[in-house]
Design an enzyme around this catalytic site. Structure first.
Site, PDB file in Angstrom:
ATOM      1  N   LEU A   7       0.539  -1.129   0.166  1.00  0.00           N
ATOM      2  CA  LEU A   7       0.224   0.379  -0.139  1.00  0.00           C
ATOM      3  C   LEU A   7       0.865   1.181   0.148  1.00  0.00           C
ATOM      4  CD1 LEU A   7      -2.819  -0.880   1.849  1.00  0.00           C
ATOM      5  CD2 LEU A   7      -2.441  -2.180   0.138  1.00  0.00           C
ATOM      6  N   ALA A   8       0.402   1.950  -1.183  1.00  0.00           N
ATOM      7  CA  ALA A   8       1.781   3.593  -0.928  1.00  0.00           C
ATOM      8  C   ALA A   8       0.808   4.178  -2.016  1.00  0.00           C
ATOM      9  CB  ALA A   8       2.569   2.800  -2.396  1.00  0.00           C
ATOM     10  N   ARG A  14       2.511  13.615   7.194  1.00  0.00           N
ATOM     11  CA  ARG A  14       3.332  14.785   8.560  1.00  0.00           C
ATOM     12  C   ARG A  14       4.449  14.330   8.119  1.00  0.00           C
ATOM     13  NH1 ARG A  14       1.252   9.684  12.964  1.00  0.00           N
ATOM     14  NH2 ARG A  14       0.944   9.334  10.644  1.00  0.00           N
ATOM     15  N   LYS A  21       5.009  10.184   0.875  1.00  0.00           N
ATOM     16  CA  LYS A  21       5.809   9.229   1.722  1.00  0.00           C
ATOM     17  C   LYS A  21       6.792   8.248   1.017  1.00  0.00           C
ATOM     18  CE  LYS A  21       4.537   7.576   5.232  1.00  0.00           C
ATOM     19  NZ  LYS A  21       3.476   7.440   6.235  1.00  0.00           N
ATOM     20  N   THR A  77      -7.424   0.879   4.372  1.00  0.00           N
ATOM     21  CA  THR A  77      -6.522  -0.065   4.168  1.00  0.00           C
ATOM     22  C   THR A  77      -7.627  -0.920   3.139  1.00  0.00           C
ATOM     23  OG1 THR A  77      -6.986  -1.109   5.853  1.00  0.00           O
ATOM     24  CG2 THR A  77      -4.808   0.257   5.650  1.00  0.00           C
ATOM     25  N   ARG A 332      36.878  11.652 -10.963  1.00  0.00           N
ATOM     26  CA  ARG A 332      35.682  11.851 -11.584  1.00  0.00           C
ATOM     27  C   ARG A 332      34.867  10.530 -12.963  1.00  0.00           C
ATOM     28  NH1 ARG A 332      35.512  18.348 -13.394  1.00  0.00           N
ATOM     29  NH2 ARG A 332      33.861  17.289 -14.655  1.00  0.00           N
ATOM     30  N   LYS A 350      38.805  13.667 -14.435  1.00  0.00           N
ATOM     31  CA  LYS A 350      37.868  12.977 -15.228  1.00  0.00           C
ATOM     32  C   LYS A 350      38.065  12.419 -16.260  1.00  0.00           C
ATOM     33  CE  LYS A 350      36.526  14.795 -18.695  1.00  0.00           C
ATOM     34  NZ  LYS A 350      35.370  15.779 -19.796  1.00  0.00           N
ATOM     35  N   TYR A 365      45.109  18.778 -13.274  1.00  0.00           N
ATOM     36  CA  TYR A 365      43.784  18.355 -13.496  1.00  0.00           C
ATOM     37  C   TYR A 365      44.404  17.815 -14.461  1.00  0.00           C
ATOM     38  CZ  TYR A 365      39.908  18.650 -16.109  1.00  0.00           C
ATOM     39  OH  TYR A 365      38.417  18.235 -16.858  1.00  0.00           O
ATOM     40  N   ALA A 379      53.961  18.565 -10.291  1.00  0.00           N
ATOM     41  CA  ALA A 379      53.233  19.385 -10.039  1.00  0.00           C
ATOM     42  C   ALA A 379      52.573  20.212 -10.430  1.00  0.00           C
ATOM     43  CB  ALA A 379      53.855  19.903  -8.522  1.00  0.00           C
TER      44      ALA A 379
HETATM   45  C1  UD1 Z   1      -2.906   0.761   9.858  1.00  0.00           C
HETATM   46  C2  UD1 Z   1      -4.235  -0.367  10.365  1.00  0.00           C
HETATM   47  C3  UD1 Z   1      -4.024  -0.308  12.050  1.00  0.00           C
HETATM   48  C4  UD1 Z   1      -2.402  -0.666  12.772  1.00  0.00           C
HETATM   49  C5  UD1 Z   1      -1.837   0.429  12.197  1.00  0.00           C
HETATM   50  C6  UD1 Z   1      -0.123   0.379  11.993  1.00  0.00           C
HETATM   51  C7  UD1 Z   1      -6.239  -0.220   9.591  1.00  0.00           C
HETATM   52  C8  UD1 Z   1      -8.105   0.239   9.526  1.00  0.00           C
HETATM   53  N1  UD1 Z   1      -5.346  -0.279  10.684  1.00  0.00           N
HETATM   54  O1  UD1 Z   1      -4.120   2.077  10.300  1.00  0.00           O
HETATM   55  O2  UD1 Z   1      -4.837  -1.107  13.172  1.00  0.00           O
HETATM   56  O3  UD1 Z   1      -2.322  -1.042  13.754  1.00  0.00           O
HETATM   57  O4  UD1 Z   1      -1.409   0.572  10.483  1.00  0.00           O
HETATM   58  O5  UD1 Z   1       0.810   1.265  10.876  1.00  0.00           O
HETATM   59  O6  UD1 Z   1      -5.311  -1.151   8.585  1.00  0.00           O
HETATM   60  N2  UD1 Z   1      -3.216   3.803   2.664  1.00  0.00           N
HETATM   61  C9  UD1 Z   1      -3.883   3.093   1.045  1.00  0.00           C
HETATM   62  N3  UD1 Z   1      -4.893   4.211   1.186  1.00  0.00           N
HETATM   63  C10 UD1 Z   1      -5.459   3.836   2.397  1.00  0.00           C
HETATM   64  C11 UD1 Z   1      -5.339   4.043   3.105  1.00  0.00           C
HETATM   65  C12 UD1 Z   1      -3.755   3.228   3.587  1.00  0.00           C
HETATM   66  O7  UD1 Z   1      -2.729   3.221   0.603  1.00  0.00           O
HETATM   67  O8  UD1 Z   1      -6.648   4.379   1.237  1.00  0.00           O
HETATM   68  C13 UD1 Z   1      -2.111   2.972   2.479  1.00  0.00           C
HETATM   69  C14 UD1 Z   1      -1.320   4.538   3.703  1.00  0.00           C
HETATM   70  O9  UD1 Z   1      -0.449   5.523   2.438  1.00  0.00           O
HETATM   71  C15 UD1 Z   1       0.171   4.062   4.545  1.00  0.00           C
HETATM   72  C16 UD1 Z   1      -0.893   2.251   5.024  1.00  0.00           C
HETATM   73  O10 UD1 Z   1      -1.829   2.497   3.859  1.00  0.00           O
HETATM   74  O11 UD1 Z   1       1.331   3.266   3.953  1.00  0.00           O
HETATM   75  C17 UD1 Z   1      -1.808   2.765   6.657  1.00  0.00           C
HETATM   76  O12 UD1 Z   1      -2.776   3.423   6.199  1.00  0.00           O
HETATM   77  P1  UD1 Z   1      -2.838   5.049   7.414  1.00  0.00           P
HETATM   78  O13 UD1 Z   1      -4.226   5.253   7.344  1.00  0.00           O
HETATM   79  O14 UD1 Z   1      -1.632   5.053   8.472  1.00  0.00           O
HETATM   80  O15 UD1 Z   1      -3.343   3.592   8.610  1.00  0.00           O
HETATM   81  P2  UD1 Z   1      -3.410   3.678   9.849  1.00  0.00           P
HETATM   82  O16 UD1 Z   1      -4.556   4.397  10.715  1.00  0.00           O
HETATM   83  O17 UD1 Z   1      -2.205   3.990  10.921  1.00  0.00           O
HETATM   84 CA    CA Z   2      -0.139   5.051  10.151  1.00  0.00          CA
END
Ligand code: UD1
Ligand code: CA
Length: 467
Positions: A7-8, A14, A21, A77, A332, A350, A365, A379
């Protein structure tokens, strides 16, 4: 096939950054790439869920041999994995690992253990948990009286009793694909943000006795990166692991906590790395090499028994057997030193080859040049390789001697065994075994220094009177 869904899609606000990130680099590699590589080492092919800055993520991972799924609006998620379902089917997934692109500290062995645990118990759903002192905003793993995993409650929805639980959901989990296909599309949304929680899977599968939770031995593996403080912490941990492995392989470090060694770097045994050294990219260091304090090597190949003295900077260079470089040398792109050469302090090179045994010991150089075997570069020698429009070659053949403070105006060829006198500006080829000098003849004025001092004294006295 086993697939890791990474998941990204989230922005990661933050980080206080314009860059998403998961693309922030850790030791030269985007954060999400660490997750992909860990999954690959554990035998999983990655499917990356992208959303925010999708194009940037795809471009950064274009060499990574991964698939992509799109989550246009992040709705939790569970929703992210829903968005990956079709692609999982296309990939003929049997078992699915889900984890995050911002948890670079997971070890491949842990993912393998998760799979082993999941298979051994014939679970449909297995989450990875950790026991922590401060469970903060993590989801809590709730167990029944027999200690079996029952459900995961998000902190925002938890009762006071549930909040007191110290076993948290790390985010990593393993699923049977058939189970996901059947149940995931039916997951309900949760207020306040109407998100679909992947964690709901645990309670659903637990009701059929098909869910479990594997507790991490090393809870720090689950530490996610949320801000730049976490980023620095994660970098330190990953760096420690890399340097520790090099030490176990027989490499010495004067101060292991002071160096940067990227994961792609290779170092052979009995090499010595001093304080503050930075080794990056595809750098290869052979056996019995010593690298002096605060030197930086990037994409550089160093052969056996080479000594690189402190504060040297090498990028895209090759250093041959038993050569010596630095202190304060700069090699280089395209600097190629054959064996037993010497490049001393304040020498910049280089696109230049130094033949076997050739020396450039101080303040030079050398650019776009080919220097023969055992040639000596005095030198202050400068190859004037650029005329303001084009670059030109300087060729210096075997055994040639270039006197100090010589300007070699390229294109120019110094043939074998030739000598160039100190202070020359060489614009024409120098034939083999000849001597060339362009120095202005020296003039001597007897006793002139005495007359000069007398005059200077007089001027000084007149000035003093006027004041
Ligand atoms: C989630 C978990 C929580 C766990 C925590 C660990 C769920 C509902 N909760 O919470 O139980 O303790 O991670 O860190 O799963 N992401 C997406 N798409 C989305 C939402 C999230 O790609 O729609 C990615 C975010 O970029 C992130 C990761 O999933 O990398 C986690 O998402 P985040 O919103 O931080 O989950 P938490 O609320 O921290
Ligand atoms: Ca998180």
């Amino acid at each position: 096939m086993d697939i890791a869904v990474i998941l990204a899609a989230g922005m990661g606000t933050r980080m206080q950054s314009k860059l998403i990130k998961v693309l922030h680099p850790i030791l030269g590699k985007p954060m999400v790439q660490w997750s992909i590589d860990t999954a690959a080492e554990a035998g999983f092919r990655s499917l990356v869920v992208v959303g925010n800055q999708e194009d940037k993520v795809r471009t950064a991972l274009s060499d990574a041999n991964v698939s992509f799924a799109r989550q246009s609006i992040p709705k939790g998620t569970g929703h992210a994995v829903q968005c990956a379902l079709q692609e999982l089917k296309n990939l003929n997934a049997k078992r699915v690992l889900v984890f995050f692109g911002d948890t670079p500290l997971f070890r491949p062995e842990t993912l393998q253990k998760l799979k082993g645990f999941h298979l051994e118990h014939r679970f449909d759903v297995t989450f990875v948990t950790a026991t922590v002192e401060d469970a903060g905003s993590y989801g809590r793993l709730i167990r029944d009286e027999q200690g079996r995993a029952k459900k995961i409650v998000e902190a925002s929805n938890a009762t006071l009793e549930e909040l007191a639980v110290c076993e948290i959901n790390t985010g990593a989990a393993m699923f049977e694909m058939a189970w996901l296909e059947k149940h995931l599309p039916n997951f309900l949304t949760h207020p306040p943000k109407d998100e679909v929680y992947l964690t709901d899977a645990l309670e659903l599968a637990a009701q059929e006795g098909k869910a479990g939770a594997m507790i991490l031995e090393d809870a720090t593996e689950a530490d996610g990166v949320n801000n730049r403080i976490d980023l620095a912490k994660a970098t330190r941990i990953l760096q420690n692991r890399i340097v520790k492995q090099h030490m176990l392989n027989g490499v010495s470090f004067a101060d292991p906590s002071s160096v940067t060694v990227e994961p792609s770097v290779v170092i052979s045994q009995d090499s010595w790395i001093d304080r503050g050294v930075v080794l990056k990219g595809t750098t290869h260091v052979a056996t019995n090499v010593s690298i002096g304090a605060y030197s930086v090597l990037e994409d550089t190949v160093v052969d056996e028994s080479v000594k690189i003295d402190s504060h040297s900077n090498l990028k895209g260079a090759k250093v041959g057997y038993a050569s010596s470089v630095g202190p304060f040398a700069r090699l280089r792109e395209g600097s190629h030193l054959e064996s037993n050469t010497k490049v001393g302090n304040f020498v910049e090179m280089k696109k230049t080859t130094l033949g076997k045994g050739a020396k450039a010991s101080h303040l030079s150089y050398l650019g776009d040049a080919k220097v023969g075997q055992n040639a000596n570069i005095g030198a202050g020698t400068i190859t004037c390789n650029y005329d303001g429009y084009n670059k030109h070659m300087t060729v210096i053949d075997d055994g040639a001697f270039i006197g100090s403070n010589t300007a070699l105006v390229a294109p120019v060829h110094i043939e074998e065994g030739a000598v160039v006198g100190a202070g020359s500006v060489i614009t024409q080829n120098v034939p083999s075994n000849s001597i060339s000098i362009t120095r202005a003849p020296q003039e001597i004025f007897e006793q002139a220094a005495v007359r000069f001092r007398g005059k200077a004294k007089q001027i000084k006295q007149t000035k003093a009177k006027d004041n």
